[in-house]
Design a protein around this motif. Structure first.
Motif, PDB file in Angstrom:
ATOM      1  N   SER A 135      -2.164   1.579  -4.877  1.00 47.02           N
ATOM      2  CA  SER A 135      -3.219   2.479  -4.333  1.00 47.02           C
ATOM      3  C   SER A 135      -3.950   1.516  -3.417  1.00 47.02           C
ATOM      4  O   SER A 135      -4.691   2.029  -2.323  1.00 47.02           O
ATOM      5  N   PRO A 158       4.535   0.352  -4.916  1.00 44.52           N
ATOM      6  CA  PRO A 158       3.446   0.996  -4.421  1.00 44.52           C
ATOM      7  C   PRO A 158       2.355   0.706  -5.286  1.00 44.52           C
ATOM      8  O   PRO A 158       2.343   0.916  -6.427  1.00 44.52           O
ATOM      9  N   LYS A 179       0.891  -1.139  -0.005  1.00 46.58           N
ATOM     10  CA  LYS A 179      -0.038   0.159   0.000  1.00 46.58           C
ATOM     11  C   LYS A 179       0.887   1.276   0.032  1.00 46.58           C
ATOM     12  O   LYS A 179       1.859   1.484   0.637  1.00 46.58           O
ATOM     13  N   LYS A 180       0.417   2.209  -0.554  1.00 48.74           N
ATOM     14  CA  LYS A 180       1.307   3.484  -0.928  1.00 48.74           C
ATOM     15  C   LYS A 180       1.586   4.084   0.658  1.00 48.74           C
ATOM     16  O   LYS A 180       2.736   4.611   0.763  1.00 48.74           O
TER      17      LYS A 180
END
Ligand code: DC
Length: 438
Positions: A318, A316, A296-297
């Protein structure tokens, strides 16, 4: 490094030797094929078995050429004639054990086998590889199985190979032949078939090829380590982190990998069940090459941690597995030949039930034609469940790698149906692996 695999006919030696050599990237030598090739040569030249002078002369003239094809299979040639099929004929099979019992024949072929074994990593399979030809081999195996099971395997193999000759293929005849060959091979004076005292004995009667291979790799784990994990192909940070997890998981959790032979070369979508933070490292240590992960970012905003995960091939994304940006990122990686780990069920689950697949994995395979490798991880949920801050210090950890699911363009199905079919196949594959784990 020399690995020897001995045992009677029908124990799966040849198939196992071939698979093992592919996994380790070793050469493979089927020494039974060498005795068969010379037997074929004698039959071709019409030399009878009791004509020792003619046999000696034939040995001087005999030159066996072995070529490996792209699949890693050996092809045999004598005097420019390919004899790969001919050496498996009934005529050759009937007399080969008598030819292989002759002293002069063994002396010559053993010399040839030792020459093949010089300065190379190779798997040699036969009857006397660990006892006579390579008594100092690095790793020795001896495979057995009951004569009934061996005869049944051979019977099924022949039926599948020659369906038109169904009526002439008889189980009892094959059983009698196997008994006779066993008797000749194990009672002959020279190099009789026997299990060397320093060999690992594996009874394959109730085992699949896959299980035998896993057991062999497990027994030889220490000696094979550098071939199973050719760390040189990895960058320093990745290699060191992997080393740490390999050590931790083997030491504390007795990590066991099943189905190594199912790992395909090149790009693949590694689709695993997910219930713990330990799932990514458990999959990573199962592969001898770097794999890629998605994160996850938000994780990339944490100082230090973000640079560590970047070094560990984490990309990464979203959010959910099915979202457009995530899919785009994975397609990019797959098209550049990478192996990417995805969790098609979504986030970490709390029960052992395999959940519904989120849409996306089928689409990835549809778009890239890259195989999906189903992976079932067992044990991480107990070792480090979602509600625990820290992992337990002991436990049992297994990773099951299933047969790759290859995207097939089925003209009967439209795109939506195809995607659904792939997702269903993956879910079934994960459930089957879960069944094996029980
Ligand atoms: O494994 P196979 O059935 O292809 O072997 C053919 C014959 O060769 C068998 O009767 C045993 C003999 N053989 C041998 O004596 N020594 C070896 N190293 C390999 C095979």
């Amino acid at each position: 490094m020399i690995i020897t695999i001995d045992g009677p006919a029908g124990t799966g030696k040849s198939t196992i030797a071939k698979l093992l050599s592919k996994i380790l990237e070793f050469d493979v030598f089927d020494t039974g094929a060498m005795y068969r090739a010379f037997t074929w040569y004698l039959l071709e030249k019409k030399i009878e078995i009791h004509h020792s002078e003619q046999i000696e002369r034939a040995l001087n003239d005999f030159f066996l050429d072995i070529h490996k094809d792209e699949q890693g299979d050996n092809h045999y040639f004598v005097e420019s004639q390919e004899i790969t099929q001919a050496i498996r004929s009934k005529e050759v099979t009937e007399v080969v054990s008598q030819v292989s019992a002759l002293e002069v024949v063994r002396k010559n072929l053993v010399k040839l086998q030792r020459a093949f074994g010089k300065k190379r990593n190779a798997v040699f399979e036969g009857r006397d590889m660990g006892s006579v030809v390579f008594p100092h081999a690095d790793l020795k195996f001896f495979l057995t199985a009951t004569p009934e099971v061996r005869a049944l395997r051979r019977y099924r193999e022949l039926l599948a190979k020659f369906p038109d000759h169904k009526d002439s293929i008889q189980y009892q005849k094959i059983f009698d032949e196997i008994q006779l060959r066993d008797h000749r091979d194990s009672t002959r004076k020279l190099s009789p078939l026997l299990c060397p005292s320093d060999a690992y004995l594996i009874d394959t009667t109730e085992m699949s090829i896959e299980e035998v291979l896993d057991a062999m790799i497990d027994k030889g784990r220490k000696k094979l380590r550098s071939f199973l994990f050719p760390r040189t192909k990895m960058r320093g940070t990745y290699r060191n982190v992997l080393r740490f997890f390999s050590f931790l998981f083997c030491w504390r959790y007795h990590f066991y990998l099943h189905g190594r032979m199912n790992i395909p070369r090149g790009a693949s979508i590694l689709a695993a069940n997910h219930s713990s933070y330990f799932d990514p490292p458990a999959v990573a240590i199962s592969f001898s090459e770097e794999i890629h992960f998605l994160g996850k970012k938000a994780l990339f905003k944490i100082p230090i941690f973000s640079s560590i995960i970047k070094h560990l091939n984490t990309h990464p994304v979203s959010g959910k597995a099915g979202d457009a940006q995530t899919i785009k990122e994975i397609i990019k990686l797959l098209r550049s030949g990478k192996k990417v780990l995805v969790f098609p069920e979504g986030g970490r689950g709390i029960s052992e039930k395999i959940r519904e697949m989120l849409p996306g994995v089928g689409f990835l395979s549809y778009m890239t034609k890259v195989p999906i490798v189903p992976i079932y991880i067992q044990g991480t949920r107990q070792i480090w469940p979602t509600h625990k801050m820290f992992p337990r210090c002991s436990g049992s950890l297994h990773c099951y790698i299933g047969k790759p699911i290859v995207f097939a363009h089925d003209t009967h199905l439209d795109k939506k149906e195809t995607l659904k079919a792939i997702d269903e196949e993956l879910q079934t594959a994960l459930r089957t692996l879960q069944g094996l784990a029980k």
